[in-house]
Design an enzyme around this catalytic site. Structure first.
Site, PDB file in Angstrom:
ATOM      1  CB  CYS A 141      43.579  40.850  42.086  1.00  5.29           C
ATOM      2  SG  CYS A 141      43.342  39.676  43.419  1.00  5.29           S
ATOM      3  CE  LYS A 187      42.423  43.556  46.533  1.00  4.15           C
ATOM      4  NZ  LYS A 187      43.359  42.822  47.323  1.00  4.15           N
ATOM      5  CG  LEU A 214      49.446  39.046  34.937  1.00  8.20           C
ATOM      6  CD1 LEU A 214      48.824  38.180  36.026  1.00  8.20           C
ATOM      7  CD2 LEU A 214      49.625  38.227  33.658  1.00  8.20           C
ATOM      8  CG  PHE A 241      36.021  39.220  37.318  1.00  9.67           C
ATOM      9  CD1 PHE A 241      35.647  38.360  38.337  1.00  9.67           C
ATOM     10  CD2 PHE A 241      37.327  39.178  36.867  1.00  9.67           C
ATOM     11  CE1 PHE A 241      36.558  37.467  38.881  1.00  9.67           C
ATOM     12  CE2 PHE A 241      38.250  38.288  37.397  1.00  9.67           C
ATOM     13  CZ  PHE A 241      37.860  37.425  38.409  1.00  9.67           C
ATOM     14  CB  THR A 277      43.618  43.631  51.741  1.00 11.77           C
ATOM     15  OG1 THR A 277      43.775  42.934  50.492  1.00 11.77           O
ATOM     16  CG2 THR A 277      44.236  42.817  52.841  1.00 11.77           C
ATOM     17  N   GLY A 301      39.790  33.322  57.036  1.00 19.24           N
ATOM     18  CA  GLY A 301      39.258  33.886  55.789  1.00 19.24           C
ATOM     19  C   GLY A 301      38.901  32.766  54.826  1.00 19.24           C
ATOM     20  CB  ALA A 302      36.052  30.592  54.529  1.00 19.30           C
ATOM     21  CB  THR A 359      40.492  50.183  47.384  1.00 22.40           C
ATOM     22  OG1 THR A 359      41.030  49.235  46.457  1.00 22.40           O
ATOM     23  CG2 THR A 359      41.154  51.527  47.175  1.00 22.40           C
TER      24      THR A 359
HETATM   25  C1  UDX Z   1      41.351  38.047  49.866  1.00 18.40           C
HETATM   26  C2  UDX Z   1      42.019  39.406  49.614  1.00 18.40           C
HETATM   27  O1  UDX Z   1      41.038  40.323  49.198  1.00 18.40           O
HETATM   28  C3  UDX Z   1      43.097  39.351  48.589  1.00 18.40           C
HETATM   29  O2  UDX Z   1      43.815  40.551  48.603  1.00 18.40           O
HETATM   30  C4  UDX Z   1      44.045  38.262  48.881  1.00 18.40           C
HETATM   31  O3  UDX Z   1      44.965  38.110  47.850  1.00 18.40           O
HETATM   32  C5  UDX Z   1      43.354  36.977  49.226  1.00 18.40           C
HETATM   33  O4  UDX Z   1      42.320  37.140  50.173  1.00 18.40           O
HETATM   34  P1  UDX Z   1      39.354  36.814  48.681  1.00 18.40           P
HETATM   35  O5  UDX Z   1      39.592  35.467  49.260  1.00 18.40           O
HETATM   36  O6  UDX Z   1      38.877  36.894  47.288  1.00 18.40           O
HETATM   37  O7  UDX Z   1      40.663  37.680  48.680  1.00 18.40           O
HETATM   38  O8  UDX Z   1      38.431  37.661  49.679  1.00 18.40           O
HETATM   39  P2  UDX Z   1      36.981  37.329  50.201  1.00 18.40           P
HETATM   40  O9  UDX Z   1      36.310  36.365  49.282  1.00 18.40           O
HETATM   41  O10 UDX Z   1      36.361  38.627  50.536  1.00 18.40           O
HETATM   42  O11 UDX Z   1      37.246  36.516  51.545  1.00 18.40           O
HETATM   43  C6  UDX Z   1      37.745  37.034  52.738  1.00 18.40           C
HETATM   44  C7  UDX Z   1      37.049  36.331  53.923  1.00 18.40           C
HETATM   45  O12 UDX Z   1      37.658  36.764  55.132  1.00 18.40           O
HETATM   46  C8  UDX Z   1      35.558  36.654  54.044  1.00 18.40           C
HETATM   47  O13 UDX Z   1      34.817  35.458  54.014  1.00 18.40           O
HETATM   48  C9  UDX Z   1      35.445  37.348  55.406  1.00 18.40           C
HETATM   49  O14 UDX Z   1      34.257  37.044  56.106  1.00 18.40           O
HETATM   50  C10 UDX Z   1      36.671  36.830  56.132  1.00 18.40           C
HETATM   51  N1  UDX Z   1      37.142  37.681  57.229  1.00 18.40           N
HETATM   52  C11 UDX Z   1      37.355  38.995  57.036  1.00 18.40           C
HETATM   53  C12 UDX Z   1      37.375  37.116  58.475  1.00 18.40           C
HETATM   54  O15 UDX Z   1      37.159  35.930  58.689  1.00 18.40           O
HETATM   55  N2  UDX Z   1      37.859  37.928  59.478  1.00 18.40           N
HETATM   56  C13 UDX Z   1      38.064  39.252  59.322  1.00 18.40           C
HETATM   57  O16 UDX Z   1      38.476  39.941  60.261  1.00 18.40           O
HETATM   58  C14 UDX Z   1      37.807  39.806  58.046  1.00 18.40           C
HETATM   59  C1  UDX Z   2      44.362  37.691  38.637  1.00 16.00           C
HETATM   60  C2  UDX Z   2      45.728  37.072  38.346  1.00 16.00           C
HETATM   61  O1  UDX Z   2      45.706  36.449  37.061  1.00 16.00           O
HETATM   62  C3  UDX Z   2      46.099  36.058  39.416  1.00 16.00           C
HETATM   63  O2  UDX Z   2      47.402  35.531  39.194  1.00 16.00           O
HETATM   64  C4  UDX Z   2      46.025  36.733  40.769  1.00 16.00           C
HETATM   65  O3  UDX Z   2      46.304  35.803  41.800  1.00 16.00           O
HETATM   66  C5  UDX Z   2      44.667  37.370  40.987  1.00 16.00           C
HETATM   67  O4  UDX Z   2      44.368  38.268  39.927  1.00 16.00           O
HETATM   68  P1  UDX Z   2      41.825  36.941  38.291  1.00 16.00           P
HETATM   69  O5  UDX Z   2      41.513  38.359  38.613  1.00 16.00           O
HETATM   70  O6  UDX Z   2      41.104  35.860  39.006  1.00 16.00           O
HETATM   71  O7  UDX Z   2      43.387  36.668  38.552  1.00 16.00           O
HETATM   72  O8  UDX Z   2      41.579  36.692  36.730  1.00 16.00           O
HETATM   73  P2  UDX Z   2      42.385  36.983  35.377  1.00 16.00           P
HETATM   74  O9  UDX Z   2      42.292  35.776  34.547  1.00 16.00           O
HETATM   75  O10 UDX Z   2      43.738  37.507  35.640  1.00 16.00           O
HETATM   76  O11 UDX Z   2      41.501  38.102  34.661  1.00 16.00           O
HETATM   77  C6  UDX Z   2      41.383  39.418  35.163  1.00 16.00           C
HETATM   78  C7  UDX Z   2      40.548  40.265  34.235  1.00 16.00           C
HETATM   79  O12 UDX Z   2      41.251  40.570  33.028  1.00 16.00           O
HETATM   80  C8  UDX Z   2      39.233  39.607  33.793  1.00 16.00           C
HETATM   81  O13 UDX Z   2      38.193  40.563  33.796  1.00 16.00           O
HETATM   82  C9  UDX Z   2      39.539  39.136  32.394  1.00 16.00           C
HETATM   83  O14 UDX Z   2      38.389  39.021  31.609  1.00 16.00           O
HETATM   84  C10 UDX Z   2      40.454  40.246  31.907  1.00 16.00           C
HETATM   85  N1  UDX Z   2      41.347  39.836  30.806  1.00 16.00           N
HETATM   86  C11 UDX Z   2      42.294  38.881  31.023  1.00 16.00           C
HETATM   87  C12 UDX Z   2      41.229  40.435  29.556  1.00 16.00           C
HETATM   88  O15 UDX Z   2      40.377  41.302  29.354  1.00 16.00           O
HETATM   89  N2  UDX Z   2      42.081  40.057  28.547  1.00 16.00           N
HETATM   90  C13 UDX Z   2      43.038  39.103  28.735  1.00 16.00           C
HETATM   91  O16 UDX Z   2      43.783  38.813  27.776  1.00 16.00           O
HETATM   92  C14 UDX Z   2      43.148  38.495  30.004  1.00 16.00           C
END
Ligand code: UDX
Ligand code: UDX
Length: 464
Positions: free
Chosen positions: A268, A271, A219, A330, A88, A8-9, A90
């Site tokens: 995150c 979900k 959070l 986002f 993973t 997973g990259a 929803t």
């Molecule tokens: C993922 C999960 O969504 C999150 O719940 C977890 O905390 C961290 O990993 P993220 O890295 O943001 O988050 O996901 P995404 O950017 O979609 O990357 C997943 C990668 O896995 C994709 O590049 C996809 O092609 C790859 N993948 C998926 C595989 O290589 N094999 C598979 O069977 C399914």
């Molecule tokens: C989050 C968690 O912070 C991280 O620890 C976990 O591993 C993955 O999920 P991320 O979703 O990348 O990280 O960003 P985050 O900075 O948490 O922001 C999430 C959303 O909340 C964003 O849309 C942000 O704009 C919003 N947010 C955050 C607010 O609206 N107000 C705040 O005070 C903080």
């Protein structure tokens, strides 16, 4: 030499592995993915994800001890430690649709690991998973026909997008859950190459899995809580930023994550809370499920409230009005749009027949249209002809904030990109229709200065 393979990259696997390779020259890191174009991008000068500082770290390690490829089986075969970092999402179908996590990819990975392994391997769950997923992973691995043996660890990632490199360099904590002390120690020793051992927490498997969901739920709950108060501020002329500053000085509450906004997004929060809700329901804890679900409902309310407020302010109609949308990601400093509040605000404005000039410094035209098509499709993934036409004809993705604002009736700031604060608003004001409305969905602009220039300014949780 220790060998690590990460399946997973994505936003998590890519940066985390780049940091391990960068900090541990004696560890060979191989990141594999089934998506060829993603791997090609990781091997190019234009990485598939935008993260400040990432390119430098990848450049330093790639070609030495960091490799990206689609050779999943080979990667598994060669490795001592295998991270699973696949998505993973929803579930959109069947039992638990809209709530439970779709563990299809995790299971496929576990089966592939079972098939391609020989000897002993440590398998690390990096993806966020429902509690007790490790149970299923262990059972699948136990069926390996090659005589391979496995230890399963949970090592959730807490990095936030936009600050991933900082978070990886200096994490508040690294969490490792497992059963075998030797396996846990092996992973502790990897992180201890750059993280203070006092910050490396070890727990049982289930505590580690649940801690990740709980951290994200807490959070998100803070954001929904301050957003709930923002609505009350608007009704009472209190100022939500002042309230946040006042309560944040209480050391028991703390100042972070109290920024009122158009709503939280990202891959995150929603979900993981839906997942938590589903788990609670599964264990018969309906009251607990209802409690956490309210965090999502409040967030949906905040997004809808923002759009309704825009329409109401602009004389109850935005039909045929050109509106500038500043920001689609986002949050700032990422090109990620998953669950971005902007998607839902734009969808609702389009359905009011508005014409949108959308500008985001890092999100592509293709991505924006893809997200809108998905948000406007029905449960079967079909887009009706009216919505299709709205996306085709009423959405203009432009290449600068000035171009977005030119001729527009309003600007809506939906992502807090730094460049928005540093705009030449006097020139922008002149280029707009009058009255020129400004809706700051992030409370990042100098509202009083803008008002003095002639803008009619609306912010979250305060009267300007
Ligand atoms: C993922 C999960 O969504 C999150 O719940 C977890 O905390 C961290 O990993 P993220 O890295 O943001 O988050 O996901 P995404 O950017 O979609 O990357 C997943 C990668 O896995 C994709 O590049 C996809 O092609 C790859 N993948 C998926 C595989 O290589 N094999 C598979 O069977 C399914
Ligand atoms: C989050 C968690 O912070 C991280 O620890 C976990 O591993 C993955 O999920 P991320 O979703 O990348 O990280 O960003 P985050 O900075 O948490 O922001 C999430 C959303 O909340 C964003 O849309 C942000 O704009 C919003 N947010 C955050 C607010 O609206 N107000 C705040 O005070 C903080």
């Amino acid at each position: 030499m220790t060998k690590i393979c990460c399946i997973g990259a994505g936003y998590v696997g890519g940066p985390t592995m780049a940091m391990i390779a960068h900090k541990c020259p004696n560890i060979d890191v191989h990141v594999v993915d089934i998506n060829q174009s993603r791997i090609d991008a990781w091997n190019s000068d234009v990485l598939p994800i935008y993260e400040p500082g990432l390119q430098e770290i990848v450049n330093a390690a790639r070609g030495h001890n960091l490799r990206f490829s689609t050779q999943v089986d080979q990667g598994i075969h060669d490795a001592d430690i295998i991270f699973i970092s696949v998505n993973t999402p929803t579930k959109t179908f069947g039992v638990g649709a809209g709530r439970a996590a779709n563990l299809e990819f995790i299971e496929k990975c576990a089966r592939r690991i079972a098939e391609s392994s020989k000897g002993h391997k440590i398998v690390v769950e990096k993806s966020t998973l429902p509690v007790r997923t490790a149970e299923a992973v262990k059972r699948i691995l136990a069926e390996s026909t090659n005589g391979a043996t496995f230890d399963v660890l949970s090592n959730p990632e807490f990095l936030a997008e936009g600050t991933a490199i900082e978070d990886l360099l200096e994490p508040d904590r690294v969490l490792i859950g497992g059963e075998s002390p030797a396996a846990i120690q092996t992973l502790v020793d990897v992180y201890a190459n750059w993280v203070d051992r006092k910050r490396i927490l070890t727990t049982n498997l289930w505590s580690s899995e649940l801690s990740k969901l709980t951290a994200n739920a807490f959070l998100a709950q803070r954001v929904s809580s301050i957003n709930a108060i923002s609505a009350l501020c608007e009704a009472t002329e209190a100022n939500v930023d002042e309230v946040a500053a006042a309560i944040g000085t209480d050391s028991r509450i703390g100042p972070k994550f109290l920024k009122a906004s158009v709503g939280f997004g990202g891959s995150c929060f929603q979900k993981d809370i839906l997942n938590l809700v589903y788990l609670c329901e599964h264990f018969g804890l309906q009251e607990i499920a209802d409690y956490w679900e309210q965090v999502i409902k409040m967030n949906d309310h905040q997004k809808a409230r923002f759009t309704r407020n825009m329409v109401k302010t602009m004389f109850n109609t935005v039909s045929s009005k050109r509106l500038a949308i500043w920001g689609f990601a986002f949050k700032k400093d990422t090109n990620d749009t998953r669950e971005s509040a902007a998607i839902y605000v734009c969808r609702d404005l389009l359905r009011e027949n508005a014409v949108l000039n959308i500008y985001d410094p890092k999100v592509s035209d293709e991505q924006i249209r893809h997200d809108l098509r998905e948000a406007m499709s029905n449960d079967s993934g079909e887009l009706n002809s009216v919505d299709r036409r709205l996306i085709e004809e009423n959405v203009h993705v432009v290449s600068s904030k000035q171009a977005a604002a030119s001729g527009a009736h309003a600007i809506a700031v939906l992502t807090e990109w730094d460049e928005f604060r540093e705009s030449d608003f006097a020139t922008i004001y002149k280029s707009m229709q009058k009255p020129a409305f400004l809706f700051d969905g992030r409370n990042v602009l100098d509202h009083q200065a803008l008002k003095a220039m002639g803008f009619e300014v609306h912010a979250i949780g305060k009267k300007i």
